[in-house]
Scaffold this active site. Structure first.
Site: not given
Length: 744
Positions: A92, A165
């Site tokens: 990320h 997510n």
């Protein structure tokens, strides 16, 4: 030291009200304005500096001499530059963030005592960070990947981090496998390639050898892996959390975010091109929408189960590779998230924001989900590595509620704590633990029984049922895209054993899928399914599900390119432009150059004309959702311009809506007149819609009305054109083979 509130923050405070957004007010004391013309350069310790261009040296007018170490400003400036970068996130790393608010419209007090989920009078400030998973900070936005959807709630009881997510499941069941799945997915160690891609041997080797990943890789290879916009993705908490209420009852819970704009994706060829044409496509899209005041919104929903229902299903509700089908456990929508302010500085806010799944508030707790248990450790540990032990004191991370404890010192400490006491218990009885009645977090008294062993429960060992459910639930075009994605990925695997094994794995999902992929990648064609496909479907899993569509058709924030040159029809151009603006779409004008373009019959000496936003080579159709071509004599010029023809043809190949009026229909024909297409005739007032290409011949002014009624089968040009844009793409064009007939 006095600080000046930045213009954007002041604007946000004025719009949203500083009293109603405690986080914005909290941040204001740490924000200075780099555009303040009255400010002067100083050192970090506050001394004003007269020269910031030349290092102090022993020099003369005639000869440069050695630089001197006593130049404290020079040393500080270089020292600070050398240390500007902190370790980027292992996963990320590439992200974009924004501020906003969370508001409940229904209390969930029947299942939780958390104030943020029960008090409908609150407006809770939040910060959201979206991200890709695999790529570094410098990678592109439109790669095929999972997107992170992390929300920090600055609640009155402390920070709650919901770290999720855009896909509801994950590759692994136990956090012990985190290093392996990420090592396998990252660039291969001997070459450091490929960047931000899963199309390589190691990734797919891992997928085969860990059958628990099967469900997740199907989601990643679906259209979910290449979203059109971060404003058009769902969000999921992924893990199973718990809620406990004031009655002393506990429920299991899954958290959901559903976008108001619907869930939409790019097509693969488009995603590939955008990587090079605008690597910041998603970040720019989010920033621009907020800057224009088109604030993205998501509905917030919960799925809840009583403790007594934990064993009622053929899957384990604590298994992060499984979802809770909505058909079995409906989503209850109770709130709304809105993003309404861009960051003031990327590094101090988007980069330094730190999320931890272990950050919860009273009324929210943890299940025995093994992935969640490991995340609770891992995320906290990560922040120590990136930001140091006092990372929670950074402005973006600190709570808006009072913070007090006996923790002290450490690198980067910001708080100054007065007094003689730094321990408990103490003789002054200062800063004691809180009581439950005072809002203390009380861990749920869960009874635990088991053997100390490395194992998972029996239901965790079933890995294919929900993978089949997902595949079965896809619309025909979604299955076609998933098949093509797998064929692309495995085509980049040069180790025979990798792609041949993966075809074997696909036999566990669907034999026809396995055959199609095997044919493309050169693997032996399978003749037998690995296991029977149960044939069950869950309509809510498809992006075409009505539950994921806007409540009514909308083209809000859709980008529409209008192609013109000297001699364009002003009635069509002005009518469409105004109607699009009224519908909250964003029209862009393109011309041969970014210089004045004149309408048919317009006097060039009038000083009027239209200033295009871009020239034809400046941007490509990939950046836009639809194209309109007004009629006029300019069409003869445009038909001879290969880039313009490619513009329209590429939009056709990417299944986008194309509109044309009058002579503009001729350009549409040049670009996309393939067998099966029909167009309006030049002498007809009729509106013809053919596979998302909307044309009309003789122009009538009322055909470009600003009041739009987006309905299927509309007879008015603007109604038909905008309705087709609202559908996002015309997938029939692809499924019937028309898009394959043009070169784009």
């Amino acid at each position: 030291m006095a600080s000046t509130i930045s213009d954007s923050l002041q604007k946000a405070l004025n719009v949203n009200g500083s009293s109603s957004n405690a986080k914005l007010a909290d941040l204001s004391k740490d924000i200075v304005n780099s555009e303040d013309k009255n400010a002067r350069i100083t050192t970090d310790f506050g001394v004003k500096i007269a020269n910031t261009d030349d290092w102090l040296s022993a020099s003369t007018e005639d000869r440069q001499g050695p630089q001197l170490l006593e130049d404290f400003h020079g040393r500080e400036k270089i020292h600070r530059f050398d240390h500007e970068r902190i370790p980027e996130r292992v996963v990320h790393a590439r992200g974009v963030g924004a501020f906003g608010t969370f508001k409940l419209f229904e209390s969930a007090e029947d299942v939780t005592k958390a104030g943020v989920l029960t008090d409908t009078s609150r407006t809770t400030p939040i910060f959201v960070r979206f991200s890709t998973v695999l790529g570094s900070r410098g990678s592109a936005d439109s790669v095929r990947d999972v997107r992170g959807f992390a929300v920090k709630f600055y609640t009155e009881e402390g920070n709650w981090d919901l770290v999720g997510n855009d896909i509801p499941v994950f590759f692994i069941q136990d956090a012990m496998k985190f290093p392996d799945v990420i090592h396998a997915a990252k660039p291969e160690p001997h070459t450091e390639m490929p960047t931000a891609q899963s199309a390589h041997n190691n990734f797919w080797d891992f997928q085969y050898l860990h059958s628990e990943a099967t469900h997740m890789f199907l989601w990643a290879m679906s259209d979910r892996g290449i979203p059109r916009s971060l404003r058009m993705i769902q969000g999921f908490g992924v893990n199973t959390f718990t809620l406990d209420n004031a009655k002393g009852e506990r429920h299991f819970v899954k958290f959901h975010w559903t976008p108001h704009l619907g869930v939409h994706s790019l097509v693969w060829d488009e995603a590939l091109k955008i990587c090079g044409q605008d690597p910041d496509f998603h970040r720019r899209d989010l920033y621009t929408a907020i800057d224009l005041g088109a604030y993205p919104k998501w509905k917030f929903g919960i799925q809840t189960l009583k403790e007594s229902q934990q064993d009622d299903f053929d899957f384990d509700i604590l298994d992060a590779t499984k979802l809770w089908p909505e058909e079995l456990v409906p989503i209850r929508y109770i709130g709304e998230l809105e993003l309404n302010r861009n960051v003031d500085e990327y590094f101090t806010q988007t980069e330094q924001v730190a999320f931890c799944t272990s950050h919860v508030v009273p009324g929210i707790g943890f299940s025995d989900d093994p992935l969640l248990q490991g995340r609770n450790f891992s995320y906290f540990d990560t922040q120590l590595s990136r930001l140091g032990i006092n990372w929670q004191e950074l402005p973006i991370n600190r709570p808006v509620c009072p913070v007090m404890n006996h923790q002290r010192d450490g690198q980067g400490r910001h708080r100054i704590t007065k007094g003689t006491i730094n321990y408990w218990p103490n003789r002054l009885e200062a800063v004691p633990p809180a009581k439950p009645a005072e809002g203390a977090y009380v861990d749920w008294p869960e009874k635990v029984a088991g053997m100390k062993m490395r194992l998972k429960s029996k239901k965790f060992k079933e890995h294919f049922s929900q993978a089949q459910l997902f595949y079965n639930s896809m619309a025909p075009h979604e299955k076609a895209h998933l098949t093509a994605a797998l064929a692309f990925e495995l085509d980049h695997c040069d180790d025979t054993i990798v792609y041949e094994r993966m075809v074997e794995r696909l036999c566990d999902i669907d034999l026809d899928l396995a055959k199609a992929v095997a044919t493309k990648v050169g693997a032996p064609i399978p003749t037998k399914a690995g296991r029977p496909n149960h044939g069950k479907k869950a309509p809510s899993l498809s992006q075409t599900s009505l539950s994921l569509q806007p409540e009514k058709p909308t083209i809000a924030t859709r980008l529409v390119a209008i192609l013109i040159a000297d001699g364009y029809d002003p009635v069509a151009y002005n009518g469409v432009y105004a109607a699009l603006k009224t519908a909250m779409a964003v029209p862009f004008t393109f011309g041969p150059k970014r210089g004045t373009v004149y309408a048919a019959g317009e006097d060039r000496s009038s000083g009027k004309g239209v200033q295009p936003d871009h020239h034809f080579e400046g941007m490509r159709s990939t950046m836009f959702d639809a194209v309109f071509i007004p009629g006029g004599s300019h069409i003869e010029t445009l038909k001879k311009n290969g880039r313009v023809v490619h513009w329209v043809r590429e939009a056709f190949g990417h299944l986008k809506t194309i509109g044309a009026s009058g002579e503009g229909v001729e350009l549409a024909k040049v670009a996309c007149d393939v067998p099966g297409m029909t167009f309006a005739s030049a002498d007809s007032h009729d509106v013809v819609e053919s596979y998302g290409v909307v044309t009309t011949g003789t122009v009538k002014a009322d055909g470009f009305k600003e009041a739009i009624n987006m309905v299927k089968g509309a007879k008015n040009f603007m109604d038909a054109f905008t309705y087709n844009i609202s559908l996002h793409r015309n997938y029939d064009r692809e499924m019937d083979g028309l898009s394959e007939m043009v070169a784009f």
